[in-house]
Design an enzyme around this catalytic site. Structure first.
Site, PDB file in Angstrom:
ATOM      1  CD  GLU A  27      -0.910   0.820   3.628  1.00 15.36           C
ATOM      2  OE1 GLU A  27      -1.327   1.973   3.403  1.00 15.36           O
ATOM      3  OE2 GLU A  27      -1.063   0.242   4.717  1.00 15.36           O
ATOM      4  CE  LYS A  88      -6.493   7.279   5.839  1.00 11.57           C
ATOM      5  NZ  LYS A  88      -6.580   7.488   7.294  1.00 11.57           N
ATOM      6  CB  VAL A 108      -5.754  -1.693   4.338  1.00 11.86           C
ATOM      7  CG1 VAL A 108      -6.220  -3.136   4.236  1.00 11.86           C
ATOM      8  CG2 VAL A 108      -4.413  -1.619   5.072  1.00 11.86           C
ATOM      9  CG  ASP A 140     -13.242   6.583  13.128  1.00 11.74           C
ATOM     10  OD1 ASP A 140     -13.185   5.835  12.127  1.00 11.74           O
ATOM     11  OD2 ASP A 140     -12.412   7.489  13.343  1.00 11.74           O
ATOM     12  CB  SER A 142     -10.889   1.309   9.364  1.00  6.27           C
ATOM     13  OG  SER A 142     -10.233   1.300   8.120  1.00  6.27           O
ATOM     14  CB  ALA A 143     -13.500   1.900   4.505  1.00  3.12           C
ATOM     15  CG  ASP A 144      -8.377  -0.469   6.200  1.00  6.76           C
ATOM     16  OD1 ASP A 144      -8.631   0.197   5.172  1.00  6.76           O
ATOM     17  OD2 ASP A 144      -7.360  -0.291   6.903  1.00  6.76           O
ATOM     18  CE  LYS A 161      -3.471   2.407  11.845  1.00  6.07           C
ATOM     19  NZ  LYS A 161      -3.922   1.651  10.693  1.00  6.07           N
TER      20      LYS A 161
HETATM   21  N1  PSU Z   1      -0.724   1.018   9.177  1.00  2.00           N
HETATM   22  C1  PSU Z   1       0.416   1.724   9.333  1.00  2.00           C
HETATM   23  N2  PSU Z   1       0.464   2.989   8.857  1.00  2.00           N
HETATM   24  C2  PSU Z   1      -0.597   3.519   8.172  1.00  2.00           C
HETATM   25  C3  PSU Z   1      -1.791   2.754   7.979  1.00  2.00           C
HETATM   26  C4  PSU Z   1      -1.788   1.508   8.519  1.00  2.00           C
HETATM   27  O1  PSU Z   1       1.380   1.245   9.900  1.00  2.00           O
HETATM   28  O2  PSU Z   1      -0.493   4.647   7.719  1.00  2.00           O
HETATM   29  C5  PSU Z   1      -2.932   3.280   7.158  1.00  2.00           C
HETATM   30  C6  PSU Z   1      -3.435   2.153   6.237  1.00  2.00           C
HETATM   31  O3  PSU Z   1      -3.388   2.627   4.920  1.00  2.00           O
HETATM   32  C7  PSU Z   1      -4.849   1.893   6.682  1.00  2.00           C
HETATM   33  C8  PSU Z   1      -5.239   3.260   7.140  1.00  2.00           C
HETATM   34  O4  PSU Z   1      -5.661   1.385   5.668  1.00  2.00           O
HETATM   35  O5  PSU Z   1      -4.088   3.701   7.865  1.00  2.00           O
HETATM   36  C9  PSU Z   1      -6.505   3.227   7.971  1.00  2.00           C
HETATM   37  O6  PSU Z   1      -7.073   4.498   7.986  1.00  2.00           O
HETATM   38  P1  PSU Z   1      -8.561   4.697   8.521  1.00  2.00           P
HETATM   39  O7  PSU Z   1      -8.511   4.299   9.964  1.00  2.00           O
HETATM   40  O8  PSU Z   1      -8.853   6.170   8.320  1.00  2.00           O
HETATM   41  O9  PSU Z   1      -9.445   3.820   7.686  1.00  2.00           O
HETATM   42 MN    MN Z   2     -12.080   6.267  10.270  1.00  3.61          MN
END
Ligand code: PSU
Ligand code: MN
Length: 304
Positions: A27, A88, A108, A140, A142-144, A161
């Site tokens: 990614e 992003k 992701v 909140d 994540s769409a992941d 994370k």
């Molecule tokens: N893991 C990391 N660093 C990052 C991310 C994940 O070590 O920057 C990123 C990934 O791209 C993941 C995103 O998909 O953070 C998730 O963001 P959000 O919570 O806004 O969906």
């Molecule tokens: Mn989010």
């Protein structure tokens, strides 16, 4: 326009896909929003080398001038790492970024989408997004997670994370039918540390067996992803207590500064890095490399 008009696959990657050789997707949000310059570029290149050293082909994914790029040049990685206008991009942002011919780094979720369009089944990252702490109020999530529910790609990560609510993240994945595999561990790794106190569904000890599980799942038309969690090597892990203190402090600062939406993850990562005086960044780099290594080994077996 047909699909191939949107996709721009690097010749090395295209050849590998055509010949059923192992390919690992990577990614780019890590590059543009996950790490500071120049560590982001160094890490992106080093991770590609790790994949190559296992005789697999790396395919770093991003959107550049509206094209869905699969496999980047050194200049393109440098561009993503240094330009503020690189957004992003997750699933919801993807059509707008492409239609307006803009550039963006892929999360992701959107990396899974593009990998799947290019017929790449294996993808290595650091940590996935998940259910945020306090999601019962903020919603909140994540769409992941939704992408893992629907898209046929195996994501190799070091767990969700540690800034997230890991228990709720596991519940969400269970509801969506996403298998969570621990590589050589029965405990969900917590990104910066190898243990979280939560169990994974399955402990699997070989890359070959993971490849067999992927084949079986998709042969049975059980659509959706698989999450392989690979603990950070103990030599590089950070102490859970220290990390939790840093994360709690970062979350309080994010609240005070009213940071929300897509900004929250990059904000927390950089705050935690500040508080730990760069230690979390070093751990992040080590774990991504470790994930790329395992992903290449799974890809090797999967391609056979
Ligand atoms: N893991 C990391 N660093 C990052 C991310 C994940 O070590 O920057 C990123 C990934 O791209 C993941 C995103 O998909 O953070 C998730 O963001 P959000 O919570 O806004 O969906
Ligand atoms: Mn989010």
């Amino acid at each position: 326009m047909k699909l191939s008009d949107y996709l721009d696959i690097h010749p090395d990657v295209e050849n590998a896909i055509k010949n059923s050789e192992p390919v690992v997707a990577l990614e780019s949000t890590i590059i543009s929003h996950g790490m500071p310059y120049p560590k982001n570029v160094e890490t992106a290149l080093m991770v590609e080398e790790t994949v190559r050293s296992n005789k697999a082909v790396p395919a770093t994914i991003a959107i550049i001038n509206g094209k869905l790029k699969v496999g980047l040049t050194h200049d393109e990685i440098e561009y993503l790492a240094t330009n503020e206008e690189v957004k992003k991009v997750s699933r919801r942002d993807l059509p707008i970024t492409v239609a307006q011919k803009l550039s963006g780094s892929t999360t992701v979720a959107s990396t899974m989408i593009i990998a799947s369009l290019a017929k790449i089944a294996i993808f290595a990252t650091g940590g996935i997004g998940g259910v945020h702490r306090g999601a019962e109020n903020t919603m909140d999530i994540s769409a992941d997670l939704e992408e893992l529910a629907n898209t046929n790609v195996c994501v190799i990560c070091a767990g969700a994370k540690a800034i997230l609510d890991l228990g709720l993240t596991l519940e969400y994945l269970e509801t969506k039918g996403v298998p969570v595999i621990g590589y050589k561990t029965s405990e969900l790794p917590a990104f910066y540390s190898s243990e979280s106190g939560f169990d994974v569904d399955y402990k699997i000890d070989s890359a070959q067996e993971i490849a067999e599980i992927l084949k079986t799942k998709w042969d049975l038309s059980l659509d959706g992803g698989v999450l392989v969690t690979n603990p950070i090597p103990v030599a590089f892990e950070l102490e859970t207590g220290v990390m939790n203190d840093a994360i709690n402090q970062a979350i309080i600062e994010a609240d005070n500064n009213k940071i929300s939406g897509k900004k929250i993850t990059p904000y927390l990562l950089s705050k935690v890095n500040e508080i730990t005086q760069g230690k979390s960044l070093e751990a992040n780099i080590k774990l991504i490399q470790n994930n790329a290594d395992l992903a290449a080994k799974i890809a090797l077996h999967y391609s056979k």
